[in-house]
Motif scaffolding. Structure first.
Motif, PDB file in Angstrom:
ATOM      1  N   LYS A   1      68.479  35.958  -1.518  1.00 18.01           N
ATOM      2  CA  LYS A   1      68.692  35.114  -2.691  1.00 18.01           C
ATOM      3  C   LYS A   1      69.778  35.576  -3.139  1.00 18.01           C
ATOM      4  N   PRO A   2      70.364  34.723  -4.045  1.00 16.82           N
ATOM      5  CA  PRO A   2      70.065  33.451  -4.463  1.00 16.82           C
ATOM      6  C   PRO A   2      69.956  32.480  -3.395  1.00 16.82           C
ATOM      7  N   PHE A   3      68.827  31.642  -3.241  1.00 15.65           N
ATOM      8  CA  PHE A   3      68.918  30.747  -1.984  1.00 15.65           C
ATOM      9  C   PHE A   3      69.508  29.328  -2.687  1.00 15.65           C
ATOM     10  N   ASP A   4      69.671  28.433  -1.681  1.00 13.50           N
ATOM     11  CA  ASP A   4      69.932  27.111  -2.213  1.00 13.50           C
ATOM     12  C   ASP A   4      68.616  26.207  -2.291  1.00 13.50           C
TER      13      ASP A   4
ATOM     14  N   ASP B   1      57.910  37.280  -8.853  1.00  8.83           N
ATOM     15  CA  ASP B   1      58.619  36.532  -9.973  1.00  8.83           C
ATOM     16  C   ASP B   1      58.103  35.353 -10.167  1.00  8.83           C
TER      17      ASP B   1
ATOM     18  N   ASP C   1      59.415  33.084 -12.105  1.00  7.11           N
ATOM     19  CA  ASP C   1      60.214  31.726 -12.128  1.00  7.11           C
ATOM     20  C   ASP C   1      60.619  31.548 -10.687  1.00  7.11           C
ATOM     21  N   ILE C   2      61.115  32.596 -10.052  1.00  9.27           N
ATOM     22  CA  ILE C   2      61.304  32.133  -8.487  1.00  9.27           C
ATOM     23  C   ILE C   2      60.051  31.534  -7.762  1.00  9.27           C
TER      24      ILE C   2
ATOM     25  N   VAL D   1      60.497  27.950  -8.645  1.00  3.80           N
ATOM     26  CA  VAL D   1      61.743  27.367  -7.977  1.00  3.80           C
ATOM     27  C   VAL D   1      61.439  26.963  -6.504  1.00  3.80           C
TER      28      VAL D   1
ATOM     29  N   ALA E   1      66.127  39.413  -2.544  1.00  2.68           N
ATOM     30  CA  ALA E   1      67.497  39.846  -3.261  1.00  2.68           C
ATOM     31  C   ALA E   1      67.962  41.275  -2.284  1.00  2.68           C
ATOM     32  N   LYS E   2      67.000  41.756  -1.292  1.00  5.52           N
ATOM     33  CA  LYS E   2      67.719  42.990  -0.505  1.00  5.52           C
ATOM     34  C   LYS E   2      68.612  42.400   0.328  1.00  5.52           C
ATOM     35  N   ALA E   3      69.813  42.416   0.151  1.00  3.15           N
ATOM     36  CA  ALA E   3      71.105  41.838   1.074  1.00  3.15           C
ATOM     37  C   ALA E   3      71.982  42.876   1.760  1.00  3.15           C
ATOM     38  N   GLN E   4      71.477  44.194   1.781  1.00  9.89           N
ATOM     39  CA  GLN E   4      72.429  44.870   2.459  1.00  9.89           C
ATOM     40  C   GLN E   4      71.968  44.990   3.980  1.00  9.89           C
ATOM     41  N   GLN E   5      73.018  45.412   4.735  1.00  9.80           N
ATOM     42  CA  GLN E   5      72.780  45.205   6.362  1.00  9.80           C
ATOM     43  C   GLN E   5      71.673  46.106   6.649  1.00  9.80           C
TER      44      GLN E   5
ATOM     45  N   MET F   1      60.485  43.188  -2.588  1.00  7.84           N
ATOM     46  CA  MET F   1      59.766  44.358  -3.430  1.00  7.84           C
ATOM     47  C   MET F   1      58.993  43.778  -4.439  1.00  7.84           C
TER      48      MET F   1
END
Lengths: 128, 351
Positions: A107-110, A12, A14-15, A18, A86-90, A57
């Motif tokens: 993600k989203p990260f600081d 991505d 944009d990411i 960042v 962004a894959k945040a599941q256990q 991904m």
């Protein structure tokens, strides 16, 4: 210890921006951005990174496969890999860590603490 | 009249099984007989245990199923559980509800079981959770760009910004953070409700969980000038729970209590124990909840009162779902202008 060279695989744009700015803000000198796992593998030798940040991904070669290949290659297996995804599941975190990654950031990260989080993970494992 | 009753029972699409005091089958409707592939007439009057034996090869947890059919001195309770059943290549899921079977004078004479096919509902539930997982991932990606950009501008990295710009970007940043919490909570609740979370059960000390939770909300309490106090008995048995999930429960209750507390007030956490259970009560000295709102508190997206408190509206729904997942119960005692008490109770021993 601050980071000097970071290799990023992130599709991505944009990411990518960042991540680049957030690392630049903390004084990282060389930030190599690649669009997918294949490009990342192709550039790892020239980039000689302190750490690799991998999205999951991505087209052509996803992050899990990229990490597996990095860890299977004696020339690259010692480079720490951290997922930034962004894959945040256990079960996704488990799957990522099973590929031999050092850490898993969601993600989203600081952007203000991304650098310090990476350094903390490296310190924890004694790789910094 | 009896003929009419029988007609109704026979017309149901779900299975019905009646067992008497001696654990013998007194009733079995055609729907259940068809599903099990047995002759109804043959089984009336036979021990229910034998029925378990006949269908065991088609059950994924046969032993547990069989033992659940046997009357174990719990005649007056209502019970519900899920049973997986193999039919050809398919795995069917049923909900078994059971209640006391009574005669005309109200005397308990046995137990009544009903079996409802919930396979389709379960499939839809899984599809919903999968959809939410994908949506959550897709939403996180643009959120990363928005939050990242706003955070970087606010840091001054891209140059100086005026006071007004700062204020507006602060609003955008708070909105981003709230949206991220919302995405996380929606996915979490959907997974708990669909029974898709695996509790990592281990014996824990509830006091330690409460202390960790108190530390986690300390800065919020300081901001709101609310003091936190823990009252505990000297000796407390361990309880078998998922530690992280219990921390989530206590943290949710504490942050909720703090948000609804006036400055200079106190939030009390009291732990107590009784016969077979542990109880944790989180009490605030806030505005309380009116009787007509009590029933809505654990609902989804319910924000009571006139003032927005910045939550996602899902915290208490998640809290309740997690307590129930631990076979516990949670309730609220509150009166308007007299504060609120959220109390949850967990069974001691193995789940």
């Amino acid at each position: 210890m601050p980071l000097t060279r970071v290799l990023v695989a992130e599709d991505d744009p944009d990411i990518q921006t960042v991540i680049r700015m957030s690392l630049k803000l903390k004084g990282v000198k060389e930030i190599t951005i690649t669009e997918n796992g294949e490009d990342c593998l192709a550039q790892v030798k020239t980039a000689r990174p302190d750490v690799i940040l991998l999205d999951v991904m991505m087209p052509r070669l996803d992050g899990y496969q990229t990490c597996e290949r990095l860890k299977a290659n004696p020339e690259t297996q010692s480079i720490p890999v951290i997922f930034l995804t962004a894959k945040a599941q256990q079960f996704e975190i488990k799957k990522g860590m099973a590929t031999g990654a050092l850490g898993y950031l969601i993600k989203p990260f600081d952007p203000m603490t991304l650098h310090d989080q990476i350094v903390a993970l490296l310190d924890q494992k004694g790789t910094a | 009249m009896e003929a009419a009753h029988n007609l109704v029972l026979e017309s149901f699409l779900f299975g019905i099984l009646g067992v008497n005091w001696e654990n013998r089958i007194v009733f079995l409707n055609q729907a259940l007989a068809n599903r099990l592939g047995i002759s109804r007439e043959e089984w009336i009057g036979k021990p229910v245990e034998g029925l378990g034996g006949v269908i065991e090869p088609r059950l994924t947890h046969a032993e547990a199923f069989r033992s659940g059919l046997i009357w174990q001195h719990e005649a007056d309770t209502f019970k519900s559980r899920e049973v997986d059943f193999v039919e050809g290549d398919h795995l069917l899921q049923f909900r078994e509800d059971s209640c006391p079977l009574r005669d005309g004078s109200g005397q308990i004479t046995g137990r009544l079981f009903t079996y409802t096919d919930i396979s389709r509902a379960k499939t839809i539930d899984r599809m919903k959770t999968e959809f939410l997982a994908i949506a959550s991932h897709e939403l996180r990606t643009p959120m990363t760009s928005i939050k990242g950009s706003v955070d970087l501008i606010l840091s001054g990295f891209a140059g100086d910004i005026s006071g007004e710009t700062h204020e507006l970007l602060d609003i955008a940043q708070k909105g981003c953070d709230r949206l991220i919490r919302l995405i996380n909570d929606i996915l979490d609740l959907s997974k708990i409700e669909a029974g898709q979370i695996k509790l990592k059960l281990a014996p824990i000390d509830l006091v330690e969980v409460v202390q960790v939770s108190i530390r986690g909300v300390k800065s919020l309490a300081d901001q709101q000038k609310v003091s936190l106090r823990l009252y505990r008995p000297e000796h407390l048995p361990e309880v078998e729970v998922d530690r992280d999930r219990l921390v989530q429960v206590v943290t949710n209750l504490l942050s909720n209590a703090i948000k609804f507390s006036p400055a200079e007030s106190e939030v009390r956490v009291e732990i107590s124990t009784g016969d077979g259970w542990l109880e944790c009560c989180v009490a605030d000295q806030g505005c309380g909840i009116s009787p007509e709102d009590l029933g809505r508190v654990f609902g989804k997206f319910q924000q009571l009162g006139e003032k927005k408190r910045g939550g996602t509206g899902l915290g208490l729904a998640i809290t309740q779902a997690l307590v129930v997942e631990h076979r516990g119960k949670i309730w609220l005692e509150s009166r308007l202008n007299e504060g609120s008490k959220f109390i949850f109770r967990l069974p001691i021993g193995k789940l």
